[in-house]
Design an enzyme around this catalytic site. Sequence first.
Site, PDB file in Angstrom:
ATOM      1  N   GLN A 232      -6.713  -1.297   1.860  1.00  0.00           N
ATOM      2  CA  GLN A 232      -6.139  -0.977   3.152  1.00  0.00           C
ATOM      3  C   GLN A 232      -7.016   0.065   3.847  1.00  0.00           C
ATOM      4  O   GLN A 232      -7.226   1.156   3.324  1.00  0.00           O
ATOM      5  CB  GLN A 232      -4.713  -0.445   3.040  1.00  0.00           C
TER       6      GLN A 232
ATOM      7  N   PRO B  31       0.835  -1.209   0.000  1.00  0.00           N
ATOM      8  CA  PRO B  31       0.000   0.000   0.000  1.00  0.00           C
ATOM      9  C   PRO B  31       0.867   1.256   0.000  1.00  0.00           C
ATOM     10  O   PRO B  31       1.836   1.351   0.747  1.00  0.00           O
ATOM     11  CB  PRO B  31      -0.800  -0.119   1.301  1.00  0.00           C
TER      12      PRO B  31
ATOM     13  N   ARG C 266      -1.694  -5.126   8.838  1.00  0.00           N
ATOM     14  CA  ARG C 266      -0.306  -4.713   8.624  1.00  0.00           C
ATOM     15  C   ARG C 266       0.248  -4.098   9.905  1.00  0.00           C
ATOM     16  O   ARG C 266      -0.353  -3.172  10.472  1.00  0.00           O
ATOM     17  CB  ARG C 266      -0.220  -3.690   7.483  1.00  0.00           C
TER      18      ARG C 266
ATOM     19  N   TYR D 193      -0.851   4.985  12.502  1.00  0.00           N
ATOM     20  CA  TYR D 193      -2.100   5.709  12.615  1.00  0.00           C
ATOM     21  C   TYR D 193      -2.952   5.198  13.790  1.00  0.00           C
ATOM     22  O   TYR D 193      -2.406   4.777  14.806  1.00  0.00           O
ATOM     23  CB  TYR D 193      -2.807   5.709  11.267  1.00  0.00           C
TER      24      TYR D 193
ATOM     25  N   GLY E  95       7.126  -1.934  -2.412  1.00  0.00           N
ATOM     26  CA  GLY E  95       6.478  -0.643  -2.554  1.00  0.00           C
ATOM     27  C   GLY E  95       6.983   0.139  -3.735  1.00  0.00           C
ATOM     28  O   GLY E  95       6.465   0.033  -4.851  1.00  0.00           O
TER      29      GLY E  95
ATOM     30  N   HIS F 203      -4.828  -1.201   8.624  1.00  0.00           N
ATOM     31  CA  HIS F 203      -3.544  -0.498   8.708  1.00  0.00           C
ATOM     32  C   HIS F 203      -3.197  -0.310  10.179  1.00  0.00           C
ATOM     33  O   HIS F 203      -3.812   0.479  10.881  1.00  0.00           O
ATOM     34  CB  HIS F 203      -3.648   0.854   8.003  1.00  0.00           C
ATOM     35  N   GLY F 204      -2.174  -1.033  10.621  1.00  0.00           N
ATOM     36  CA  GLY F 204      -1.787  -0.983  12.016  1.00  0.00           C
ATOM     37  C   GLY F 204      -0.447  -0.337  12.263  1.00  0.00           C
ATOM     38  O   GLY F 204       0.198  -0.618  13.284  1.00  0.00           O
TER      39      GLY F 204
ATOM     40  N   THR G 168       0.362   5.555  -0.290  1.00  0.00           N
ATOM     41  CA  THR G 168      -0.445   6.767  -0.447  1.00  0.00           C
ATOM     42  C   THR G 168       0.053   7.555  -1.656  1.00  0.00           C
ATOM     43  O   THR G 168       1.246   7.812  -1.791  1.00  0.00           O
ATOM     44  CB  THR G 168      -0.365   7.630   0.816  1.00  0.00           C
TER      45      THR G 168
END
Length: 357
Positions: free
Chosen positions: A98, A23, A225, A178, A309, A174-175, A25
């Site tokens: 995600q 993932p 994640r 955030y 990525g 998403h761990g 952004t």
Amino acid sequence: MKALLTPLTLGRVQLQNRIVMAPMTRARANTDGTPGKLAAEYYGQRASVGLVITEGTQPSDDGQGYPATPGIYIDAHVAGWQEVTAAIHAGGARVFFQLMHAGRMSHPDNTPHHRQGVAPSAVAPGEQIFTLAGMQDIPMPRALLTEEIPATINEYRHAARRAVDAGGDGVEIHGVAYLIHQFLALSANRRTDRYGGALQHRARFAIEVAQAIVAEIGADRTGIRLSPGFTGMGLHHGDEGPDLYRYFVGELDKLGLAYLHIVHYGDEALLSDLRKLWHQALILNRPERAREDFGKDVASGLADLESYGQMTLANPDFIARLKAGAPLNTADRATYFGSSPEGYAVGYTDYPALHRS
């Protein structure tokens, strides 16, 4: 390398290979949170991997942290993402959304409702964030009330259902960095209720999010994640970090999730322990993985899949280049986020493939 190119059953889907697009952004969504005009092309170009994990998608207005990030919680989002998932499936890959709730890593200028971010505690990260007006200090977040937490968990559940409605094969929680991670971290979580204090209590929010999503769409369509070594954005776990993640992963394993996705920063002993605790598929991302190490984690049995990525960002035909032993394009960091002055596609859909390089 050969092991990376073999198929794998992940949850309820069959993957054509064991390479995962991590993932990332890209900040190119429309103002209403629907995917941007070239999103289907961008993701479709990279669909020769086994699994695509989308950029972080917010599950609610409160969940947005940065400008131009996409959502997955209203009908317009679902309709926009359906074109993207169709393009990914047409290329042979599967796709997990995600789910990213930014928590305190937010600014009122970046959210639809222009309210301060929410977090486990009213503790600012001490950093700046990009807004359309430029870099600004991240303001103090508002601590979620205990009675508000079920509604926040429900936002994740609702977004998971909407992701499946949009053609997603599953979701990744998403761990890292955030809201989930903020509840885990001693530096961000100073609560005295059942969601704070001892590590078992700080992990409760994340476990309840996972349970809610599993109840909604199934464990075989749910991944998570984590990054035990991540200490950015003002987050730390004191000396109990390894014990926290051993406990957390052990509890998550009981849910039978489709996969655990680890971003690894060097504690090999802890990684080995987590591998032993986890009985489903494990995706491993090493941010600085050298080309000569591609496939080694799968071949050794440490991981079932490897995620990449910036290499998939810069190489839409990543699989073809690996098979051919061809050189890889280098990602341009200046065009990671948002559109460039030269045009929307620059650094997004214009990276050359072998046949047109």
